[in-house]
Design a protein around this motif. Structure first.
Motif, mmCIF file in Angstrom:
data_model
loop_
_atom_site.group_PDB
_atom_site.id
_atom_site.type_symbol
_atom_site.label_atom_id
_atom_site.label_comp_id
_atom_site.label_asym_id
_atom_site.label_seq_id
_atom_site.Cartn_x
_atom_site.Cartn_y
_atom_site.Cartn_z
ATOM 1 N N PRO A 1 0.813 -1.220 0.000
ATOM 2 C CA PRO A 1 0.000 0.000 0.000
ATOM 3 C C PRO A 1 0.845 1.268 0.000
ATOM 4 O O PRO A 1 1.892 1.344 0.647
ATOM 5 C CB PRO A 1 -0.802 -0.125 1.301
ATOM 6 N N SER A 2 0.392 2.241 -0.760
ATOM 7 C CA SER A 2 1.049 3.542 -0.860
ATOM 8 C C SER A 2 -0.022 4.573 -1.143
ATOM 9 O O SER A 2 -1.049 4.269 -1.749
ATOM 10 C CB SER A 2 2.080 3.535 -1.989
ATOM 11 N N ARG A 3 0.200 5.816 -0.712
ATOM 12 C CA ARG A 3 -0.797 6.843 -1.010
ATOM 13 C C ARG A 3 -0.703 7.330 -2.447
ATOM 14 O O ARG A 3 -1.546 8.093 -2.907
ATOM 15 C CB ARG A 3 -0.711 8.005 -0.022
ATOM 16 N N ILE B 1 -5.896 3.133 0.333
ATOM 17 C CA ILE B 1 -6.288 1.739 0.564
ATOM 18 C C ILE B 1 -7.792 1.577 0.338
ATOM 19 O O ILE B 1 -8.249 0.647 -0.327
ATOM 20 C CB ILE B 1 -5.897 1.285 1.991
ATOM 21 N N GLY C 1 -6.184 -5.407 2.971
ATOM 22 C CA GLY C 1 -4.970 -4.614 2.837
ATOM 23 C C GLY C 1 -4.509 -3.960 4.124
ATOM 24 O O GLY C 1 -3.458 -3.307 4.148
ATOM 25 N N GLN C 2 -5.252 -4.133 5.219
ATOM 26 C CA GLN C 2 -4.826 -3.563 6.494
ATOM 27 C C GLN C 2 -3.736 -4.439 7.123
ATOM 28 O O GLN C 2 -3.677 -5.642 6.886
ATOM 29 C CB GLN C 2 -6.016 -3.455 7.457
ATOM 30 N N GLU D 1 -2.481 7.347 3.312
ATOM 31 C CA GLU D 1 -2.421 5.973 2.823
ATOM 32 C C GLU D 1 -3.760 5.267 3.036
ATOM 33 O O GLU D 1 -4.179 4.442 2.222
ATOM 34 C CB GLU D 1 -1.300 5.217 3.548
ATOM 35 N N GLU D 2 -4.461 5.623 4.141
ATOM 36 C CA GLU D 2 -5.762 4.996 4.413
ATOM 37 C C GLU D 2 -6.752 5.308 3.291
ATOM 38 O O GLU D 2 -7.516 4.438 2.871
ATOM 39 C CB GLU D 2 -6.319 5.499 5.759
ATOM 40 N N VAL E 1 -8.469 1.705 -3.462
ATOM 41 C CA VAL E 1 -8.075 0.483 -4.172
ATOM 42 C C VAL E 1 -9.020 -0.668 -3.830
ATOM 43 O O VAL E 1 -9.450 -1.421 -4.707
ATOM 44 C CB VAL E 1 -6.610 0.110 -3.841
ATOM 45 N N ASN E 2 -9.385 -0.791 -2.554
ATOM 46 C CA ASN E 2 -10.304 -1.853 -2.153
ATOM 47 C C ASN E 2 -11.642 -1.733 -2.871
ATOM 48 O O ASN E 2 -12.236 -2.721 -3.312
ATOM 49 C CB ASN E 2 -10.530 -1.816 -0.638
ATOM 50 N N GLN F 1 -3.805 0.560 -9.215
ATOM 51 C CA GLN F 1 -3.029 -0.252 -8.283
ATOM 52 C C GLN F 1 -2.092 0.671 -7.512
ATOM 53 O O GLN F 1 -1.937 1.846 -7.832
ATOM 54 C CB GLN F 1 -2.207 -1.297 -9.044
ATOM 55 N N TYR F 2 -1.481 0.126 -6.451
ATOM 56 C CA TYR F 2 -0.524 0.914 -5.687
ATOM 57 C C TYR F 2 0.739 1.147 -6.520
ATOM 58 O O TYR F 2 1.195 0.263 -7.243
ATOM 59 C CB TYR F 2 -0.134 0.209 -4.387
#
Length: 519
Positions: A52-54, A103, A385-386, A99-100, A106-107, A124-125
């Protein structure tokens, strides 16, 4: 992060490098179709799953896609802080504020395919953790300033409004599938006004389907509402919203009645003998938004179901999909700390857990049965992804419709547990405030049911002993509730799993949930 002098050329090269890297036979990743370089679907590329990345990498954009349209993909999920478009590669990099937020985005898009100009795109990240672009690019900066103004509740300048309007029309076309219960103008207005000012609505029946045209005051609000609500159910398992942009940019409403309404012109006549809505009835709607649907057996209030409550709070949740069950498959768990009670506490934030089964031959995986598909998809969208106990978990919908209990007399070593009659269920009571307080995992936790004699020091010590670092604490006025902020989201998740329902003495159990607030 990269500096401006090398970023553009590096990313152009990286686009090619990444695409060739995805073809690596050793990547072990799933295959998808991609034609980012030439618009063709003939290539089958293997997509690497980056951490994961912002910063998000968006591929297969149509040639004519604008920056505003790319930014609009991220708007419902949080603040957009930067963008870099690679026109020649049909790609872009979008930087979210946290980043949250990335995530969550993306989810959501793993289940709902994102589109730009009716063309499916892939998100994607990125391997980058931050973008640093040329501040001299006035067009990009203007668009980002516009987005910032809109997200802060301000009014962007006229030229910026024009740029944002290019992304979409302010008018949505809404089709309601599986319409078992009536849907009125007021229901639509109540649902969609959570995303901005609704100016006009026209309803009609076409091809034996109930449809509506709904105009927002701002096209950005229309974009947010479409992304958040498309595919959701107004009522439990029925009245599914299908939403597209209309080619119209302004609706002409002649009458205010039960078929059409211009909220900016209350003086319009009813017309055609249709009764206009009585002012006392309108007042009742504004005071009691539950009055209409409370009369329908088995119906939920508009978007008060768990999934939709999160959307109303500015977070994207997923509507029910026909044929999908309420069972989740959670994998990549830390086997040393995985147990049925912890999984009940974790997923129970997003729905009522019925059963949990840790797989006997694969103890880093578990099946979790929720009350329904909406709750399962809501939990998946927030938990996939958490990071939990040092491992990034994967949450998907299982092919199983239920979790089987062990046969009578068979000892399964405590790997399966039935929670159907658990006192911890948060969503049993219709209209409960818990529906309105569903948020993604965050570093700040909301505590309730705190005994009067428990002090701040007691709670700080309790949460520190759970393996985390308490950064801040705040009691509410009545001291029955509090906010406690951990140093990371991972620590907060672990604290919730360990301490929700903790016996504080006198059979008074602590209630823990995620908060949208910070201290």
């Amino acid at each position: 992060f990269l500096t401006v002098s090398c970023l553009s050329s590096f990313l152009l090269q990286r686009g090619s490098d990444e695409l060739s890297m995805y073809n690596s036979p050793n990547s072990g990743m799933s295959s998808i179709s991609d034609g980012a370089s030439n618009g063709s679907d003939s290539k089958k590329l293997r997509v690497e799953e980056a951490p994961p990345s912002r910063v998000l990498h968006i591929r297969k954009l149509p040639n004519e896609a604008s920056e505003t349209e790319v930014i609009a993909l991220g708007l419902p999920f949080g603040k957009v802080t930067n963008i870099l478009t690679l026109k020649g590669k049909n790609q872009a990099f979008l930087e979210m504020g946290t980043e949250e937020a990335a995530i969550t985005m993306v989810n959501y898009y793993t289940t709902v395919t994102p589109h730009v100009r009716n063309v499916p795109v892939f998100i994607q990240y990125s391997n980058h953790k931050e973008l640093k672009t040329d501040s001299g690019n006035q067009r990009t900066q203007a668009v980002l300033q516009a987005v910032s103004a809109v997200q802060s509740g301000g009014s962007p300048s006229s030229d910026v409004q024009e740029a944002l309007a290019a992304a979409s029309s302010p008018v949505l076309r809404i089709i309601i599938d599986n319409m078992f219960y009536p849907v009125t103008l007021d229901v639509l207005q109540q649902i969609f006004s959570k995303f901005g000012t609704v100016m006009k609505i026209i309803t009609f029946t076409k091809n034996n389907q109930f449809q509506a045209l709904l105009q927002f005051s701002d096209p950005v609000n229309a974009q947010q509402a479409k992304l958040a609500l498309d595919g959701q159910n107004i009522y439990n398992s029925c009245c599914t919203l299908r939403i597209d942009f209309s080619k119209l940019v302004n609706l002409n409403v002649k009458y205010n009645n039960d078929k059409s309404r211009d909220y900016t012109r209350p003086e319009l006549p009813a017309g055609d003998g249709q009764p206009s809505i009585d002012s006392s009835v309108a007042a009742a709607f504004s005071k009691d938004s539950n009055s209409l649907l409370g009369k329908i057996p088995g119906a939920l209030n508009p978007l008060s179901a768990a999934a939709a409550a999160a959307a109303a709070a500015g977070r994207v949740a997923l509507g029910g999909h026909t044929g999908s069950g309420g069972v989740l498959l959670v994998s990549n768990l830390n086997e040393e700390v995985s147990n049925t009670t912890r999984h009940n506490h974790q997923s129970g934030v997003y729905g009522d857990v019925q059963r949990v089964k840790i797989l006997y031959n694969k103890k880093d995986s578990a099946l979790i049965q929720m009350s329904d598909a909406n709750q399962a998809q809501l939990a998946m969208s927030h938990l996939n992804g958490q990071k939990m106990y040092g491992k990034i978990i994967r949450v998907t919908l299982s092919k199983h419709q239920t979790v089987a209990l062990p046969r009578d007399g068979l000892d399964d070593q405590g790997l399966t547990k039935d929670f159907a009659n658990s006192p911890l269920h948060r969503f049993k009571k219709p209209g409960s405030k818990n529906f309105q307080n569903i948020f993604p995992p965050s570093a700040t936790l909301h505590l309730s049911n705190v005994p009067q004699d428990v002090t701040e020091e007691d709670l700080r010590l309790l949460f520190s002993n759970a393996g985390g670092t308490v950064k801040a604490f705040k009691f509410f006025q009545d001291r029955k509730m509090a906010l406690i902020q951990m140093s990371t989201v991972e620590e907060a998740i672990q604290a919730l799993m360990d301490l929700h329902n903790y016996n504080m003495g006198g059979n008074q159990h602590l209630r823990v949930s995620f908060s949208k607030s910070t201290i």
